[in-house]
Design a protein around this motif. Structure first.
Motif, short mmCIF file in Angstrom:
data_model
loop_
_atom_site.label_atom_id
_atom_site.label_comp_id
_atom_site.label_asym_id
_atom_site.label_seq_id
_atom_site.Cartn_x
_atom_site.Cartn_y
_atom_site.Cartn_z
N ARG A 77 -2.48 -3.50 -11.86
CA ARG A 77 -2.64 -2.11 -12.30
C ARG A 77 -1.37 -1.36 -11.90
O ARG A 77 -1.27 -0.82 -10.80
N PRO A 78 -0.38 -1.35 -12.78
CA PRO A 78 0.92 -0.76 -12.43
C PRO A 78 0.94 0.75 -12.54
O PRO A 78 0.09 1.36 -13.19
N ASN A 79 1.93 1.33 -11.86
CA ASN A 79 2.23 2.75 -12.04
C ASN A 79 1.07 3.67 -11.70
O ASN A 79 0.84 4.68 -12.37
N LEU A 80 0.36 3.35 -10.63
CA LEU A 80 -0.82 4.15 -10.27
C LEU A 80 -0.45 5.47 -9.62
O LEU A 80 -1.24 6.42 -9.66
N GLY A 81 0.71 5.54 -9.01
CA GLY A 81 1.10 6.80 -8.38
C GLY A 81 1.69 6.58 -7.01
O GLY A 81 2.30 5.54 -6.73
N THR A 82 1.48 7.55 -6.13
CA THR A 82 2.09 7.53 -4.82
C THR A 82 1.17 6.89 -3.78
O THR A 82 0.02 6.58 -4.05
#
Length: 312
Positions: A77-82
């Motif tokens: 699950r890429p690019n989920l946030g910080t």
């Protein structure tokens, strides 16, 4: 960024053996490298989350490649946030594993932590992590925060170190990801450690096109980038030195839920950590950012090239 009282982490740390360092500086797989000591199972698969910048996505797909080769089903699950999103997701079971950075993770959990040596930070992390989470052995690849200015700005204001920024208090604009405004390795630490105050903080992205574009255009004077960013050298930007050691070491380290940390996962990720170098990681970033290749394709090609995806 909240300081946390983590009694669960203290309990888990009681089972942590002394961390042995190999000649390469990588924590030995013997002894597990962190709390938990096994007991988990990856037979139902592992979900890997990543932060919202190129390098972390590449690392997530590298984790997936080596785990798949070891027989573990994965979902990325890429690019989920910080980190403020990822850590709760890991604790809550939405993801099981994520690529982390020693010093940044430690300062997130314990903002005033003083450990700077890799082994010390690994032990400090084991003490600070919430119950149910653990760090596995760290790899030799490292990527640190950097505060960067253009050569023109460096010459204009006489900037070569973070300490020099204080001489220009109230005059300069900094650009960085929004969370950097509240982080110790960011506006908070720059003020506490160096006495630096900026005219303005511009919320942009993490070593991405927004912050780098703003630096090029002169919309910001100082940018928070990562040391593996090839644009620093390409643009002849000046990395401000850190004489008071605000920025800790940042070896790549897997952060995983106990529920999935079995020997298969540990072995596969340790093998990757022993192979992936800082230079390799910088090149993989370049392929995605400059050559516009897909992060998953770049990760899979590297894993294959290095013999990491041969079926056991």
């Amino acid at each position: 960024m909240n300081r946390r009282t983590l009694l669960g982490g203290l309990f888990a740390a009681a089972s942590v053996p002394a961390l042995a360092a190999c000649s390469s500086g990588i924590t030995s797989l013997d002894g597990g490298g962190s709390a938990g000591g096994g007991g988990g199972s990856s037979k139902d698969g592992v979900t890997i989350g990543t932060a919202n910048f190129t390098e972390n996505q590449v690392l997530g797909f590298l984790y997936a490649a080596v785990l798949e080769a070891a027989g573990v089903k994965t979902k990325v699950r890429p690019n989920l946030g910080t980190r403020e999103i990822l850590i709760p997701a890991l604790k809550g079971g939405d993801i099981d594993l994520l690529p982390e950075y020693q010093g940044a993770l430690l300062h997130y959990l314990s903002p005033k932590a003083e450990a700077t040596e890799e082994g010390e930070m690994q032990n400090a992390l084991a003490m600070a992590l919430p119950a149910g989470l653990q760090v596995l052995p760290y790899g030799m690849a490292e990527d640190s925060d950097a505060f960067v200015v253009t050569q023109e700005t460096a010459d204009k204001y006489g900037l070569s170190s973070l300490a020099d920024l204080k001489k220009q208090n109230g005059k300069l604009v900094i650009g960085a990801a929004p969370e950097v405004k509240k982080r110790e390795v960011g506006s908070v630490g720059l003020k506490d450690v160096y006495g630096v105050e900026f005219k303005e903080f511009k919320s942009l992205d993490s070593s991405g096109p927004l912050v780098k574009g703003a630096l090029k255009k002169g919309d910001v004077d100082v940018a928070n980038l990562f040391t593996t960013d090839t644009d620093i050298v390409a643009n002849k930007w000046v990395v401000l030195t850190d004489p008071k050691n605000l920025i800790p070491g940042q070896h790549i380290v897997p952060l995983i839920a106990d529920r999935k940390a079995d020997s298969t996962v540990r072995k596969a990720l340790a093998e990757l950590g022993n192979v992936l170098s800082t230079a390799d990681l910088t090149e993989l970033n370049r392929q995605v950012d400059k050559d516009k290749k897909d992060p998953e394709d770049v990760a899979n090609a590297y894993a294959k090239e290095k013999g990491l995806t041969k079926q056991a």
